[in-house]
Structure formats: C-alpha cells, structure tokens
Write an enzyme that holds these catalytic residues in place. Structure first.
Site, short mmCIF file in Angstrom:
data_model
loop_
_atom_site.label_atom_id
_atom_site.label_comp_id
_atom_site.label_asym_id
_atom_site.label_seq_id
_atom_site.Cartn_x
_atom_site.Cartn_y
_atom_site.Cartn_z
N VAL A 1 0.84 -1.21 0.00
CA VAL A 1 0.00 0.00 0.00
C VAL A 1 0.88 1.26 0.00
O VAL A 1 0.52 2.28 -0.61
CB VAL A 1 -1.01 -0.04 1.18
N ASP A 2 2.04 1.19 0.63
CA ASP A 2 2.99 2.31 0.66
C ASP A 2 3.42 2.68 -0.77
O ASP A 2 3.37 3.87 -1.17
CB ASP A 2 4.20 1.87 1.49
N GLY B 1 0.42 -7.37 5.59
CA GLY B 1 1.05 -7.80 4.34
C GLY B 1 2.47 -8.28 4.62
O GLY B 1 2.66 -9.30 5.32
N1 AR6 Z 1 -5.17 -0.15 -1.02
C1 AR6 Z 1 -5.53 -0.69 0.16
N2 AR6 Z 1 -4.86 -1.72 0.75
C2 AR6 Z 1 -3.79 -2.21 0.08
C3 AR6 Z 1 -3.35 -1.71 -1.16
C4 AR6 Z 1 -4.09 -0.62 -1.72
N3 AR6 Z 1 -3.77 -0.05 -2.89
N4 AR6 Z 1 -2.26 -2.42 -1.56
C5 AR6 Z 1 -2.04 -3.35 -0.60
N5 AR6 Z 1 -2.96 -3.24 0.39
P1 AR6 Z 1 1.58 -4.03 3.20
P2 AR6 Z 1 2.63 -3.93 5.97
C6 AR6 Z 1 -3.12 -4.03 1.63
O1 AR6 Z 1 2.52 -5.12 2.83
O2 AR6 Z 1 2.33 -5.36 6.17
C7 AR6 Z 1 5.84 -1.75 2.59
O3 AR6 Z 1 6.85 -2.10 1.70
C8 AR6 Z 1 -2.60 -5.45 1.65
O4 AR6 Z 1 -3.56 -6.35 1.11
O5 AR6 Z 1 1.37 -2.91 2.25
O6 AR6 Z 1 2.22 -2.95 7.03
C9 AR6 Z 1 6.25 -0.64 3.57
O7 AR6 Z 1 7.17 0.25 3.01
C10 AR6 Z 1 -2.40 -5.69 3.16
O8 AR6 Z 1 -3.59 -6.20 3.75
O9 AR6 Z 1 2.02 -3.31 4.60
C11 AR6 Z 1 6.83 -1.41 4.71
O10 AR6 Z 1 8.19 -1.70 4.50
C12 AR6 Z 1 -2.19 -4.29 3.73
O11 AR6 Z 1 -2.38 -3.38 2.63
C13 AR6 Z 1 6.03 -2.69 4.74
O12 AR6 Z 1 5.54 -2.87 3.41
C14 AR6 Z 1 -0.82 -4.06 4.32
O13 AR6 Z 1 0.18 -4.70 3.53
C15 AR6 Z 1 4.83 -2.58 5.64
O14 AR6 Z 1 4.18 -3.82 5.72
#
Ligand code: AR6
Length: 174
Positions: free
Chosen positions: A34-35, A126
C-alpha cells in the site's frame, strides 16, 4: 459497534476522504504494498514532505504517525504510520500494543488537523506478517474506543484490498 465505522473493499488511493493512512516503514521513503501504491498515485510531493520530516525528527518509530499532503491523491492528507513486524512468541503483546498505537496515534493526529473522514488499510497484515484475524480485532476495538470519546470524527473507513481481510471484517460485524 460505532455507526461511524464503515467497511469497503478496494484501493485506498482512490478514496475521496480527508485523509488516508499509509502502512509505511520507519524510513518513510516508500516501499511496496500500500505504501508503494500511495507514493505512486500521490506523486513526489509526498516523498518530499517525508524527507523533511525525517530531517527534522529522525526515523518514525513503530506505532507512531506523521502527516503529509495527499499530493495528487483525491485525499487531502496522508497519515503515515509504522506498523510492527510480527514475530509472535514472547514479543506478541508488545507487537499488539504497537499495532493499536498505529490506529490511535493516526486518529489523534487526524483530530489535531481537523480531519473528519479517514480511511485505514489493514496495517501490518502484508509484508509485516501480522495475523489478519488478530490485527482486525485490534484495529476495530481501537477505533471503536477512540470514537466513543471523540464526537468530532465523522467517518472511519476500513478499506480491505484482499478478500481474506474483507471477509474477516465482515464477520466482525461491519
Ligand atoms: N489499497 C488498500 N490496501 C492495500 C493496497 C491498496 N492499494 N495495496 C495493498 N494493500 P503491506 P505492511 C493491503 O505489505 O504489512 C511496505 O513495503 C494489503 O492487502 O502494504 O504494514 C512498507 O514500506 C495488506 O492487507 O504493509 C513497509 O516496509 C495491507 O495493505 C512494509 O511494506 C498491508 O500490507 C509494511 O508492511
């Protein structure tokens, strides 16, 4: 359950709310998931403000939150919070507390900035591997408790990207 809590499935970068929350890392320099999606859709203004924040205060600690512009996003602001990396075991209580802090500190910062509508992704579920069911329970309980004491906040949206998280939130009564 507070009626101001809403559930949606989809892409957080598309939402027209006062603020969306980013599941960032402590460098605030972007990443995957998501980042990555938020920085791609929001443009370079977001990263520029993140760099200024890091210059001023150093890395963002786990559970803390900072705010930037929404850049090119429909949302006016992005609140960047750093979720815990899940290891479980003897650290699990601390990790659960840090995840709750992500939600409460983001909401506090939102209130300080006059934000009335805010959307959260499923922080830490994630790449950071937090178990989705437990993460959802913590997220919903923390937001519900916050809203009980804060009348100014109008809408808090949980936006789930994947089917598994969406199903879990539905089962929690949203
Ligand atoms: N909109 C909404 N939710 C989303 C989207 C989107 N466009 N894309 C993914 N998700 P993650 P974390 C969901 O891995 O576990 C990054 O590299 C996804 O399905 O994004 O907190 C950062 O820079 C999941 O349920 O975040 C950090 O290094 C949720 O977002 C690290 O990942 C979180 O997944 C953070 O890891």
């Amino acid at each position: 359950m507070d009626k101001r809590i809403k559930l949606q499935q989809g892409d957080i970068t598309k939402l027209q709310v006062d603020a969306i929350v980013n599941a960032a890392n402590s460098s605030l320099m972007g990443g995957g998931g998501v980042d990555g999606a938020i920085h791609r859709a929001g443009g370079k203004q977001i990263l520029e403000e993140c760099i200024k924040i890091i210059d001023r205060q150093g890395r963002c600690k786990t559970g803390n939150a900072v705010i930037t512009t929404g850049g090119n996003l429909p949302a006016k602001y992005v609140i960047h919070t750093v979720g815990p990396v899940y290891n479980g075991g003897k650290n699990v209580l601390k990790e659960e507390e840090q995840l709750a802090n992500c939600y409460s500190n983001s909401l506090k910062l939102a209130m300080e900035n006059g934000i009335k509508t805010i959307a959260f992704p499923n922080i830490s579920t994630g790449v950071y591997r937090f178990p989705k069911q437990r993460a959802a329970e913590i997220a919903v309980a923390t937001v519900d408790n916050f809203l009980a004491e804060n009348e100014q906040m109008k809408d808090v949206i949980f936006i789930c990207f994947d089917d598994e998280n969406f199903g879990i939130y539905q089962k929690l009564g949203l």
